[in-house]
Structure formats: structure tokens, C-alpha cells
Design an enzyme around this catalytic site. Structure first.
Site, PDB file in Angstrom:
ATOM      1  CD  GLU A  63       0.772   0.392   3.080  1.00 34.01           C
ATOM      2  OE1 GLU A  63       0.692   1.635   2.946  1.00 34.01           O
ATOM      3  OE2 GLU A  63       1.729  -0.164   3.645  1.00 34.01           O
TER       4      GLU A  63
ATOM      5  CD  GLU B 209       7.580   1.664  -0.448  1.00 39.59           C
ATOM      6  OE1 GLU B 209       8.393   0.903  -1.028  1.00 39.59           O
ATOM      7  OE2 GLU B 209       7.823   2.858  -0.235  1.00 39.59           O
TER       8      GLU B 209
END
Length: 372
Positions: free
Chosen positions: A193, A336
């Protein structure tokens, strides 16, 4: 490795998405194949080494066999899906940086210069950033999959983050991205994300769903002072009072307090269960998304693997809430998908031993017995 050729099907514009639309997908979820799990366990027990000596590495292959329905599963084409979205609550000063950073970092994913790109290159995985709600027009950025629901969410201190329809739209986007990539041959999915302010939204959701005081689930995120954390706690507490989410209705909680990234990641976990592919939980935000998915379908938990314990204060709490034990504890909290990539590499080691080690008949020594 960056694949810039994928074009996901767009959700229909100006359509009100309902619970029935989502339920059609959820009804497709089935249990993993327990018979195949038992067969994989028997195969491990026939390999020439002390029984169960690879511990949880054996368990991950057993679960993988059940997920895929294949005694000899493979995860040779891995995808890192990074759902990117902005959060209106950033305007309340709950982060060290502004919303503009979301667009910048999301663009960096396409250039291959972010941390996750470095990790993915070592793994041999492809990175797919998905715009589900970046507060900027990203249409000119090649390499970002456009599934934008809206230009970010509203400020949860003043209003609910999104409509119920928008929440469902983002969830379905996550499901469909998994479907699209599976059709392209990808057989393992790593959740990531990017969204400034998403530890605030994640803390709010976890607090409501698990009845945990906001103070215990709120941390510094990407970098806050002690005063900053106290302000963040105050904002979350007020947001919960303003929006009054129904904890027994996870869609209501997500719509009122969440972010489009959280919704889409929850959809990816549902997609894993629908299409029988493994999906790896990354850190705190990903674990909260997994919690939301499990509230929608308990069965989808069997298709998930928890990678690491986030250094966020609620990192372990988020995993405890879904009954998952992480494989790695390295003090990471970048997001991430960086922690999930590390676990994906462990699958390669586990499957190598599972597929290549000689069995007892070929190992030229006596069999081990499983003792009580």
C-alpha cells in the site's frame, strides 16, 4: 521488475455498488482442499530428513497445496500489488508529510526506484501499482493501473471517509486485479500500500472492530513526535464519535473510517480465496485489511500468510486479531509490501526442499519415526 503492459478492466462509472454486488463474489469462495493438505504432509514425512524438522516451512507448503489443490504447487510468478490512495484526514495534521507524497511515491514505483522495487528485483517479482484513490490525476503516468474510485477520501474528523458504494467499489477493484493477474499466470500475490495517513485510518478500524482503545493501536506512522501521536489519538477518537460506525457491519466501519487502499487490499484477500491463489499479508495496514476481509468471509483466512510483525504498536495486535503468526520479526514498518516480499522468498526455499530432497528410499538411511 516492472510490467507496464497490463490494463485492468475498469469498473463501471456512475454506478451505485451494493452489498449484493459484493456478495456475488463472496459466494464463490470455497474451502481449501484438506485432502491435498494431508497428501502434502505425507510427502514431507517421506522426505529423507528428521520429521517436521523444517517447522513452519513445511506448514506453508502444506497450506499452499490445499490452496491450489496441487500436490506439487509452484509460486514461480509473483506479483506485488501496491494499492495507492489518499486520505482526507491528513488535513488534520496527523502525518509528517502532505498528501502530495502519495502521488510522488506511486510514480516512483513505476520508475523502479522505490524500496519495494529493489526488493522485488531480488525476488524476481513484478510490481503493479494501482491507483484506487490518489488525490491527483495520474492518467499520464505509465505503469499505474487506473482503478480510481475518487480523488481520495473525505476527512473522517468531519464526515465519513467514503460512501458505502465507494467502499464496495474499491473492494471489488481489489478482487478483480487478482483475477486479471491470475489470468496472466501469476500464482502468488504480495499486498502493498501507499497512502499518506493510512496508519490513522487503520488504527481507527482496528480499534472499532476489536474493541481496543485508540491509545493502544496508534503509533507514530511515518514519523510523529509524542505530541503528534497524542494529537493523532485525539483525532481518531473524535472521528469514531462523529461517524459512529457499526462494529457488526464491517462495510460500515470501512466506509466511515477507512481508506480506498484498505478496501482494495481486503478485496485482494477475498480474490485470493475466490481464485485459489495465496496472498501474503504485509504489515499493519495490510493486516487490518485482512481483518476486514475475514469479517466478510472467515474462509478467506486460509488463503493468507502473515509475513512479519510490523514495528507499529498495533502490529502484533493486528495479527492476533486474525489469528495469524508472522514468519519474520525484523522491526520493519515501511509498508509497500517490503515485508511480504521477504516471506515470498521463503516459499522458494521451502518448495526447493519439498521438491528436490531425496525421499527415504533414495536417501540411503533408515526412516525417522514421529514420536509422541
Amino acid at each position: 521488475m516492472q510490467n507496464k503492459n497490463i490494463k485492468a478492466n475498469q469498473l463501471k462509472e456512475n454506478v451505485i455498488y451494493t452489498d449484493k454486488d459484493l456478495q456475488k463474489y463472496i459466494e464463490e469462495i470455497g474451502h481449501i482442499d484438506e485432502n491435498m493438505c494431508n497428501s502434502a504432509r505425507n510427502k514431507w514425512d517421506n522426505i529423507g530428513k528428521p520429521l517436521r524438522s523444517l517447522g513452519r516451512l513445511e506448514e506453508m507448503v502444506i497450506q499452499l497445496a490445499g490452496i491450489t489443490g496441487n500436490l506439487n504447487p509452484t509460486v514461480d510468478k509473483k506479483a506485488v500489488i501496491i494499492f495507492c490512495a489518499d486520505n482526507g484526514v491528513v488535513s488534520e495534521g496527523v502525518t509528517q508529510t502532505g498528501q502530495e507524497v502519495t502521488a510522488v511515491v506511486s510514480t516512483n514505483f513505476t520508475k523502479g526506484i522505490a524500496t519495494i522495487n529493489s526488493f522485488a528485483r531480488v525476488l524476481g517479482a513484478d510490481v503493479f501499482p494501482v491507483d484506487v484513490g490518489i488525490n491527483k490525476d495520474m492518467s499520464s503516468v505509465k505503469g499505474i493501473i487506473n482503478r480510481k474510485v475518487s480523488m481520495g477520501t473525505k476527512d473522517i474528523l468531519k464526515d465519513q471517509a467514503m460512501t458505502r458504494s465507494e467502499c464496495i467499489q474499491a473492494i471489488i477493484a481489489g478482487i478483480e486485479i487478482v483475477h486479471t493477474l491470475k489470468d496472466k499466470g501469476y500464482n502468488m500475490f504480495i499486498t502493498g500500500e501507499m497512502g499518506i495517513g493510512n496508519t490513522t485510518t487503520s488504527s481507527a478500524i482496528l480499534s472499532v472492530l476489536e474493541d481496543i482503545p485508540v491509545e493502544k493501536v496508534t503509533g507514530k506512522g511515518a514519523g510523529l513526535t509524542k505530541n503528534g501521536i497524542n494529537h493523532k489519538i485525539e483525532v481518531i477518537n473524535t472521528a469514531i464519535k462523529v461517524n459512529a460506525p457499526n462494529k457488526n457491519d464491517v462495510i460500515d466501519v470501512m466506509a466511515k473510517l477507512g481508506g480506498f487502499d484498505i478496501c482494495a487490499i481486503a478485496g485482494a484477500f477475498l480474490g485470493g480465496a475466490i481464485y485459489h491463489v495465496p496472498v501474503i499479508i504485509d504489515g499493519f495496514i495490510s493486516a487490518v485489511s485482512a481483518n476486514c476481509a475475514i469479517h466478510l468471509s472467515k474462509v478467506c483466512s486460509d488463503y493468507m500468510f502473515a509475513s512479519h510483525v510490523s514495528a507499529e504498536p498495533a502490529g502484533q495486535m493486528a495479527l492476533n486479531a486474525i489469528g495469524k503468526i508472522a514468519y519474520i520479526n525484523a522491526g520493519m514498518c515501511l509498508g509497500e509490501g517490503t515485508g511480504a516480499v521477504l516471506l515470498a522468498q521463503l516459499f522458494d526455499y521451502a518448495l526447493s526442499a519439498y521438491n528436490e530432497t531425496a525421499d527415504f528410499d533414495k536417501a540411503d538411511f533408515g526412516r525417522y519415526k514421529l514420536l509422541d
